[in-house]
Design an enzyme around this catalytic site. Sequence first.
Site, mmCIF file in Angstrom:
data_model
loop_
_atom_site.group_PDB
_atom_site.id
_atom_site.type_symbol
_atom_site.label_atom_id
_atom_site.label_comp_id
_atom_site.label_asym_id
_atom_site.label_seq_id
_atom_site.Cartn_x
_atom_site.Cartn_y
_atom_site.Cartn_z
ATOM 1 N N ARG A 47 0.918 -1.236 0.008
ATOM 2 C CA ARG A 47 0.037 0.071 -0.004
ATOM 3 C C ARG A 47 0.941 1.198 0.127
ATOM 4 O O ARG A 47 2.105 1.292 0.127
ATOM 5 C CB ARG A 47 -0.902 -0.046 1.211
ATOM 6 C CG ARG A 47 -0.476 -0.482 2.381
ATOM 7 C CD ARG A 47 0.442 0.258 3.114
ATOM 8 N NE ARG A 47 -0.174 1.632 3.501
ATOM 9 C CZ ARG A 47 1.094 2.642 3.766
ATOM 10 N NH1 ARG A 47 2.351 2.271 3.814
ATOM 11 N NH2 ARG A 47 0.640 3.726 3.888
ATOM 12 N N GLY A 48 0.316 2.496 -0.095
ATOM 13 C CA GLY A 48 0.907 3.679 -0.422
ATOM 14 C C GLY A 48 1.110 3.691 -1.961
ATOM 15 O O GLY A 48 1.345 3.002 -2.499
ATOM 16 N N ALA A 49 0.653 5.201 -2.343
ATOM 17 C CA ALA A 49 0.771 5.396 -3.690
ATOM 18 C C ALA A 49 1.683 5.164 -4.604
ATOM 19 O O ALA A 49 1.619 4.245 -5.458
ATOM 20 C CB ALA A 49 0.213 6.803 -3.870
ATOM 21 N N ARG A 89 -7.503 -0.667 -6.743
ATOM 22 C CA ARG A 89 -7.648 0.616 -5.818
ATOM 23 C C ARG A 89 -8.044 1.965 -6.650
ATOM 24 O O ARG A 89 -7.068 1.956 -7.673
ATOM 25 C CB ARG A 89 -6.734 0.864 -4.803
ATOM 26 C CG ARG A 89 -6.440 -0.373 -3.894
ATOM 27 C CD ARG A 89 -5.544 0.058 -2.794
ATOM 28 N NE ARG A 89 -6.094 0.792 -1.875
ATOM 29 C CZ ARG A 89 -5.463 1.418 -0.681
ATOM 30 N NH1 ARG A 89 -4.260 1.376 -0.521
ATOM 31 N NH2 ARG A 89 -6.395 2.285 -0.001
ATOM 32 N N ASP A 239 -2.156 10.739 -2.574
ATOM 33 C CA ASP A 239 -2.265 9.648 -3.203
ATOM 34 C C ASP A 239 -2.653 10.154 -4.892
ATOM 35 O O ASP A 239 -2.657 9.520 -5.846
ATOM 36 C CB ASP A 239 -3.657 9.061 -2.779
ATOM 37 C CG ASP A 239 -3.225 7.946 -1.862
ATOM 38 O OD1 ASP A 239 -2.981 8.530 -0.561
ATOM 39 O OD2 ASP A 239 -2.915 6.794 -2.280
ATOM 40 N N LYS A 250 -4.923 10.347 2.670
ATOM 41 C CA LYS A 250 -5.562 9.349 3.752
ATOM 42 C C LYS A 250 -6.505 10.143 4.506
ATOM 43 O O LYS A 250 -6.432 11.218 5.095
ATOM 44 C CB LYS A 250 -4.407 8.878 4.594
ATOM 45 C CG LYS A 250 -4.946 7.922 5.804
ATOM 46 C CD LYS A 250 -6.026 6.777 5.541
ATOM 47 C CE LYS A 250 -5.049 6.032 4.095
ATOM 48 N NZ LYS A 250 -6.182 4.907 3.567
HETATM 49 O O1 MRU Z 1 -4.694 3.247 2.132
HETATM 50 P P1 MRU Z 1 -3.166 3.513 1.929
HETATM 51 O O2 MRU Z 1 -2.384 2.861 3.049
HETATM 52 O O3 MRU Z 1 -2.531 2.892 0.791
HETATM 53 O O4 MRU Z 1 -2.891 5.195 1.854
HETATM 54 C C1 MRU Z 1 -1.778 5.621 2.137
HETATM 55 C C2 MRU Z 1 -1.819 7.262 1.915
HETATM 56 O O5 MRU Z 1 -2.577 7.795 2.115
HETATM 57 C C3 MRU Z 1 -0.096 7.957 1.855
HETATM 58 O O6 MRU Z 1 -0.400 8.981 2.674
HETATM 59 C C4 MRU Z 1 -0.235 8.039 0.323
HETATM 60 O O7 MRU Z 1 -0.338 7.077 -0.480
HETATM 61 C C5 MRU Z 1 1.057 8.529 0.199
HETATM 62 S S1 MRU Z 1 2.509 7.183 0.463
HETATM 63 C C6 MRU Z 1 3.999 7.948 0.097
#
Ligand code: MRU
Length: 348
Positions: A47-49, A89, A239, A250
């Site tokens: 996870r994480g963009a 996603r 994201d 988030k």
């Molecule tokens: O649902 P997630 O854990 O994938 O959400 C992640 C976030 O919202 C992060 O802040 C975003 O992806 C940036 S990660 C460098």
Amino acid sequence: MDILMPVKFEDGKLVWLDVTRLPYEEVWVSSDDIERIARAIERLEIRGAPAIGVAAALALAVVASKSTGSRDDLLRNLETASQRLSRTRPTAVNLFWALKRVMNGVYELIGRGASVDEIRSFVIQEALRIQKEDLEANMMIGKHGQELIEDGDVILTHCNTGSLATSGFGTALGVIRYAWMQGKRIRVIATETRPLLQGARLTVWELMRDGIPVKLVTDNAVGYLMYRGMVSKVIVGADRILRTGHVANKIGTYMIALAAKRHGIPFYVAAPTSTIDPETRVEDLVIEERNPEEVKNILGRLLITRQDVEAINPAFDITPPDLVSAIITEKGIARPPYEKSLQEILKS
Ligand code: MRU
């Protein structure tokens, strides 16, 4: 400081650290099955963009190295995989950006009459380039961003934006890491990040691993801490950043930005340019709605409400540009008005 890379391409397989198991245990998973990889993204094992984008590109490399048939077979397999991955996603634009970058390259090669071997090798090399470029972008984000950080700062961050959310090093957490490596004596406040606790589970794990001072707070404590003067800066990731400077990140980010504005605290967003989406309008931005069970249960282990109550579970929110002090990218720092500064960054 060794850089943890949570997603890798090894021996024709995708290998990833299943972050749903952190901080309890470090479990690495490997697979060459696209359905399994897609489910790993849906379940937030990856996870994480930026990490989602890198994983999707490397998943196409897995398909390429597995495909032994004709050029048409390879193209069909890549298209089927790309379509499945793009349904995992909807909000993080890095996913679509990475898939498009690899697939556009494939179509271009086909147009030029390339052989199956040439296409296979292109897909693998392009995916590895996306991963390497993301790592380099994170280091540059850290380098630019640390200029905004002063010795003694207490930095509040939300969710997890570190190595575990990227190819390695991190975006917002990369800025914090870089500043720390420069010798700036900073402290971090990590919000727990309900409902899936990426802050409590992952940000705390990463920062403590690096020896960077961190204190955990509930999401609800943010306004009070700011009121008491206990926060000097906020840095979060993104994201998707729109042309206008609207930031999807988030759930909870918007509330933090509102509180920061009220208290005159700088609110910074750190993200690579692969997170900038110059096309989508804010009214068309799709915010992922996740299973309401995630709100009703703590990590699927403990029911905290009546089983029959309805819950709403948006995974992200949108922070409007007037609440964002600056956007830190690998190509430099964008300041308002974002319509102009983001265009310049994209062109440079
Ligand atoms: O649902 P997630 O854990 O994938 O959400 C992640 C976030 O919202 C992060 O802040 C975003 O992806 C940036 S990660 C460098």
